[in-house]
Scaffold this motif. Sequence first.
Motif, short mmCIF file in Angstrom:
data_model
loop_
_atom_site.label_atom_id
_atom_site.label_comp_id
_atom_site.label_asym_id
_atom_site.label_seq_id
_atom_site.Cartn_x
_atom_site.Cartn_y
_atom_site.Cartn_z
N VAL A 173 0.89 -10.20 -6.42
CA VAL A 173 1.83 -10.69 -5.74
C VAL A 173 1.68 -12.50 -5.64
CG1 VAL A 173 2.33 -11.34 -3.23
CG2 VAL A 173 1.67 -9.09 -3.93
N ASN A 174 0.39 -13.02 -5.79
CA ASN A 174 0.42 -14.55 -5.70
C ASN A 174 0.73 -14.84 -7.42
OD1 ASN A 174 -0.88 -14.59 -3.44
ND2 ASN A 174 -3.06 -14.58 -4.20
N GLY A 175 0.71 -14.03 -8.21
CA GLY A 175 1.02 -14.38 -9.61
C GLY A 175 2.58 -14.57 -9.46
N ASP B 107 9.09 -18.51 -1.11
CA ASP B 107 10.30 -18.25 -0.16
C ASP B 107 10.87 -16.87 -0.72
OD1 ASP B 107 9.90 -20.60 1.24
OD2 ASP B 107 11.53 -21.60 0.19
N ALA B 108 10.47 -16.69 -2.01
CA ALA B 108 10.99 -15.09 -2.51
C ALA B 108 10.70 -14.27 -1.58
CB ALA B 108 10.43 -15.10 -4.03
N PHE B 109 9.61 -14.24 -1.05
CA PHE B 109 9.06 -13.00 -0.24
C PHE B 109 9.69 -13.09 1.20
CE2 PHE B 109 5.83 -13.86 -3.44
CZ PHE B 109 5.68 -12.55 -4.02
N THR B 110 10.41 -13.81 1.50
CA THR B 110 11.06 -13.84 2.76
C THR B 110 12.48 -12.71 2.80
OG1 THR B 110 12.89 -15.45 2.03
CG2 THR B 110 10.93 -16.15 3.29
N TRP C 284 9.50 -9.21 -3.79
CA TRP C 284 8.71 -7.98 -3.66
C TRP C 284 9.27 -7.03 -4.91
CZ3 TRP C 284 4.48 -8.25 -1.34
CH2 TRP C 284 4.16 -8.99 -0.15
N ARG C 285 10.74 -7.08 -5.07
CA ARG C 285 11.11 -6.27 -6.40
C ARG C 285 10.56 -6.61 -7.51
NH1 ARG C 285 17.51 -4.68 -5.79
NH2 ARG C 285 17.31 -3.67 -3.80
N ASP C 286 10.18 -7.99 -7.73
CA ASP C 286 9.76 -8.57 -8.82
C ASP C 286 8.10 -8.11 -8.80
OD1 ASP C 286 11.55 -10.21 -10.01
OD2 ASP C 286 11.02 -11.63 -8.88
#
Length: 208
Positions: free
Chosen positions: A139-141, A149-152, A157-159
């Motif tokens: 996740v951190n990577g 912001d991608a996790f908002t 999460w798809r990545d």
Amino acid sequence: MATARKADKPYHHGDLRAALIAAAEAELIGKGIDAFSLRGAARRAGVSHAAPAHHFKDAMALLDALAAAGFARLTATMKEEQAAAGADRKAQLVAAGVGYVRFALDNPELLQLMFGTSRRKSDDPELGRNADAAFSVLVNGVGMIRGRDAFTGEAGWRDVAACWSMVHGYAQLAIAGKMEFVTGLEFTRQRDLIEDLVRRALPEKAPL
């Protein structure tokens, strides 16, 4: 003065819990999860069949502890690869993926225990913490590359799912001997392929 009976003497072991976890891994590798037994692990550790009760209520509790140790080792292997990689953000994610596969190929029985469905769902807190710690490396990577912001939303999460599926799927297929072009190859000869696959899982631009 009467000599105390041997059975009355307190039981001593340098680190009984650690010894039992190590013995449990040997038992798992030797017999598989279906034939795993607490008595067998105790025998391999060189202790009485009653000794494990000091730390584990049953065989599943011992397997939970072994799975927790497995996730800690998975995290350590991913971070070891990252420490040897360049500072580039994508290189750090790729290194985590390489470490994931390296751990899996070195520990196929343990990997099956950690992710298999033949074991009951556990609420062991140490297992939960260690599993989360391993997951957080991926996740951190992704977060370093895409931004927090991608996790908002779903994109980040798809990545993560794409990268995780890539390395875990590769490992499982390789362990099962389903990819003939890598079967039998030393890990050093698989490294370039794994690195390329992780890069493919996370393209430069996230899909819309």
